[in-house]
Design a protein around this motif. Structure first.
Motif, PDB file in Angstrom:
ATOM      1  N   PRO A 169       0.714  -1.230   0.128  1.00 20.00           N
ATOM      2  CA  PRO A 169       0.113   0.019   0.110  1.00 20.00           C
ATOM      3  C   PRO A 169       0.761   1.159  -0.213  1.00 20.00           C
ATOM      4  N   SER A 170       2.069   1.330   0.388  1.00 19.66           N
ATOM      5  CA  SER A 170       3.030   2.482   0.563  1.00 19.66           C
ATOM      6  C   SER A 170       3.368   2.637  -1.034  1.00 19.66           C
ATOM      7  N   GLU A 171       3.536   1.552  -1.999  1.00 18.91           N
ATOM      8  CA  GLU A 171       3.746   2.103  -3.503  1.00 18.91           C
ATOM      9  C   GLU A 171       2.600   2.703  -4.025  1.00 18.91           C
ATOM     10  N   PRO A 172       3.147   3.861  -4.817  1.00 21.51           N
ATOM     11  CA  PRO A 172       1.894   4.656  -5.254  1.00 21.51           C
ATOM     12  C   PRO A 172       0.964   3.931  -6.164  1.00 21.51           C
ATOM     13  N   GLN A 173       1.418   3.029  -7.019  1.00 22.91           N
ATOM     14  CA  GLN A 173       0.376   2.092  -7.996  1.00 22.91           C
ATOM     15  C   GLN A 173      -0.314   1.145  -7.096  1.00 22.91           C
ATOM     16  N   CYS A 174       0.053   0.679  -6.065  1.00 21.47           N
ATOM     17  CA  CYS A 174      -0.726  -0.191  -5.209  1.00 21.47           C
ATOM     18  C   CYS A 174      -1.659   0.756  -4.342  1.00 21.47           C
ATOM     19  N   ARG A 175      -1.229   1.803  -4.222  1.00 23.96           N
ATOM     20  CA  ARG A 175      -1.968   2.783  -3.238  1.00 23.96           C
ATOM     21  C   ARG A 175      -3.287   3.311  -3.933  1.00 23.96           C
ATOM     22  N   GLU A 176      -3.026   3.434  -5.361  1.00 20.47           N
ATOM     23  CA  GLU A 176      -3.890   3.987  -6.408  1.00 20.47           C
ATOM     24  C   GLU A 176      -4.994   2.586  -6.516  1.00 20.47           C
ATOM     25  N   VAL A 177      -4.437   1.455  -6.522  1.00 17.81           N
ATOM     26  CA  VAL A 177      -5.320   0.488  -6.747  1.00 17.81           C
ATOM     27  C   VAL A 177      -6.426   0.136  -5.326  1.00 17.81           C
ATOM     28  N   LEU A 178      -5.669   0.375  -4.309  1.00 18.26           N
ATOM     29  CA  LEU A 178      -6.332   0.192  -3.096  1.00 18.26           C
ATOM     30  C   LEU A 178      -7.564   1.291  -2.841  1.00 18.26           C
ATOM     31  N   LEU A 179      -7.333   2.562  -3.285  1.00 16.09           N
ATOM     32  CA  LEU A 179      -8.203   3.578  -3.156  1.00 16.09           C
ATOM     33  C   LEU A 179      -9.131   3.783  -4.380  1.00 16.09           C
ATOM     34  N   ASP A 180      -8.968   2.772  -5.502  1.00 15.16           N
ATOM     35  CA  ASP A 180      -9.967   2.833  -6.515  1.00 15.16           C
ATOM     36  C   ASP A 180     -11.312   2.200  -6.274  1.00 15.16           C
ATOM     37  N   PRO A 181     -12.459   2.979  -6.411  1.00 11.30           N
ATOM     38  CA  PRO A 181     -13.717   2.364  -5.986  1.00 11.30           C
ATOM     39  C   PRO A 181     -14.101   1.165  -6.835  1.00 11.30           C
ATOM     40  N   GLY A 182     -13.374   0.911  -7.758  1.00 14.13           N
ATOM     41  CA  GLY A 182     -13.633  -0.253  -8.740  1.00 14.13           C
ATOM     42  C   GLY A 182     -13.033  -1.560  -8.310  1.00 14.13           C
ATOM     43  N   THR A 183     -12.136  -1.285  -7.090  1.00 14.87           N
ATOM     44  CA  THR A 183     -11.517  -2.549  -6.830  1.00 14.87           C
ATOM     45  C   THR A 183     -12.297  -2.979  -5.684  1.00 14.87           C
ATOM     46  N   THR A 184     -12.643  -4.576  -5.891  1.00 14.83           N
ATOM     47  CA  THR A 184     -13.775  -5.163  -5.242  1.00 14.83           C
ATOM     48  C   THR A 184     -13.309  -5.558  -4.122  1.00 14.83           C
ATOM     49  N   ILE A 185     -14.423  -6.053  -3.075  1.00 16.59           N
ATOM     50  CA  ILE A 185     -14.217  -6.492  -1.816  1.00 16.59           C
ATOM     51  C   ILE A 185     -13.596  -7.720  -1.918  1.00 16.59           C
ATOM     52  N   PRO A 186     -13.934  -8.798  -2.774  1.00 16.22           N
ATOM     53  CA  PRO A 186     -13.152  -9.815  -2.808  1.00 16.22           C
ATOM     54  C   PRO A 186     -11.656  -9.843  -3.223  1.00 16.22           C
ATOM     55  N   GLU A 187     -11.459  -8.774  -3.958  1.00 18.67           N
ATOM     56  CA  GLU A 187     -10.123  -8.517  -4.338  1.00 18.67           C
ATOM     57  C   GLU A 187      -9.154  -8.121  -3.137  1.00 18.67           C
ATOM     58  N   LEU A 188     -10.133  -7.181  -2.336  1.00 20.41           N
ATOM     59  CA  LEU A 188      -9.209  -6.692  -1.102  1.00 20.41           C
ATOM     60  C   LEU A 188      -8.928  -7.666  -0.020  1.00 20.41           C
ATOM     61  N   PHE A 189     -10.092  -8.449   0.027  1.00 16.55           N
ATOM     62  CA  PHE A 189      -9.793  -9.957   0.753  1.00 16.55           C
ATOM     63  C   PHE A 189      -8.539 -10.430   0.462  1.00 16.55           C
ATOM     64  N   ALA A 190      -8.326 -10.860  -0.763  1.00 17.49           N
ATOM     65  CA  ALA A 190      -7.181 -11.507  -1.198  1.00 17.49           C
ATOM     66  C   ALA A 190      -5.924 -10.639  -1.156  1.00 17.49           C
ATOM     67  N   VAL A 191      -5.890  -9.437  -0.855  1.00 20.70           N
ATOM     68  CA  VAL A 191      -4.736  -8.724  -0.519  1.00 20.70           C
ATOM     69  C   VAL A 191      -4.606  -9.054   0.874  1.00 20.70           C
ATOM     70  N   LEU A 192      -5.457  -9.122   1.715  1.00 23.08           N
ATOM     71  CA  LEU A 192      -5.192  -9.437   3.224  1.00 23.08           C
ATOM     72  C   LEU A 192      -4.723 -10.773   3.378  1.00 23.08           C
ATOM     73  N   ARG A 193      -4.926 -11.685   2.552  1.00 19.35           N
ATOM     74  CA  ARG A 193      -4.463 -13.062   2.721  1.00 19.35           C
ATOM     75  C   ARG A 193      -2.967 -13.088   2.310  1.00 19.35           C
ATOM     76  N   GLN A 194      -2.307 -11.957   1.783  1.00 20.23           N
ATOM     77  CA  GLN A 194      -0.938 -11.974   1.618  1.00 20.23           C
ATOM     78  C   GLN A 194      -0.033 -11.707   3.051  1.00 20.23           C
ATOM     79  N   TRP A 195       0.901 -12.916   3.290  1.00 16.11           N
ATOM     80  CA  TRP A 195       1.588 -12.959   4.431  1.00 16.11           C
ATOM     81  C   TRP A 195       2.554 -12.031   4.527  1.00 16.11           C
ATOM     82  N   VAL A 196       2.386 -10.797   4.297  1.00 20.25           N
ATOM     83  CA  VAL A 196       3.976 -10.055   3.999  1.00 20.25           C
ATOM     84  C   VAL A 196       3.673  -8.811   4.981  1.00 20.25           C
TER      85      VAL A 196
END
Length: 233
Positions: free
Chosen positions: A46-73
């Motif tokens: 999320p600190s990387e500008p392009q990822c941040r843009e994806v995170l804040l994009d209303p078009g990014t869906t709930i399932p996609e954001l849950f997939a982000v939470l699954r990343q163990w980093v």
């Protein structure tokens, strides 16, 4: 022995907004994490500008954001509050589930405080927000049968143990989990050498004499009683 109540989440349509205490829980479909096409990383940051843009994009869906939470980093787990807030803004109910893990946001919070990978204080703060929105601390993942308390014990996060138990009934500290031979959170902490979690649970009233099938003491079968007594003091 404590009986386990495994509640099935109901499928339905989520409503928009943060006030999610009156909507039926939803099991969201499984999706992949939305990575920018020219991203140099294999994980979401999320600190990387392009990822941040994806995170804040209303078009990014709930399932996609849950997939982000699954990343163990660390880049993801230390930002549980930012990612979780974006999930809620898109209309996710506070007790909705990730379709792959059957975990709620509160479950993910209890993982996100793990030492060495997350930030316990940040995760605890977001957990309080979720509980204020009527997150249910007694929900269990259908795949692991774990409550939020069990996840906090497994990942050695005393801050989350305290937050979850403050929102629970007194006897819930000894709630059992079938995936751990019907042991309690204290069994789970001890069997994983989670010293901080074990001490916290004992201070908050966990029963060190709680027996599981075939065991004489909390599930510390690989550790002797002397070690457990040291933990208890």
């Amino acid at each position: 022995m404590t009986k386990e109540d495994v509640s099935e989440a109901l499928k339905g349509d989520a409503v928009q907004g943060w006030n999610s205490s009156y909507q039926r829980p939803v099991i969201h479909q499984v999706a992949s994490a939305p990575m920018p096409s020219d991203c140099q990383f294999s994980f979401f940051d999320p600190s990387e500008p392009q990822c941040r843009e994806v995170l804040l994009d209303p078009g990014t869906t709930i399932p996609e954001l849950f997939a982000v939470l699954r990343q163990w980093v660390p880049q993801v787990q230390k930002n549980i509050h930012h990612i979780g807030s974006e999930i809620l803004k898109r209309g996710c109910g506070v007790n909705d589930r990730d379709g792959l893990t059957d975990m709620s946001l509160l479950h993910y919070c209890c993982k996100a405080g793990a030492p060495g990978i997350g930030d316990a204080d940040t995760a605890a703060s977001f957990a309080r927000q979720l509980l204020a929105l009527s997150a249910d601390p007694n929900l269990r993942s259908r795949w692991t049968n774990m409550r939020a308390l069990h996840y906090a014990a497994y990942f050695d996060v005393p801050q989350l143990i305290q937050v979850v138990l403050q929102a629970s009934q007194p006897g819930d500290v000894d709630a059992t989990c079938s995936d751990f031979e019907f042991g309690t959170a204290l069994h789970i902490a001890a069997s994983n050498l989670c010293l901080s979690a074990a001490k916290c649970l004992l201070e908050l009233g966990a029963n060190p004499a709680f027996r599981v099938t075939g065991s004489l003491s909390p599930a510390i079968s690989s550790y002797d009683q002397q070690h457990f007594e040291l933990w208890a003091h």
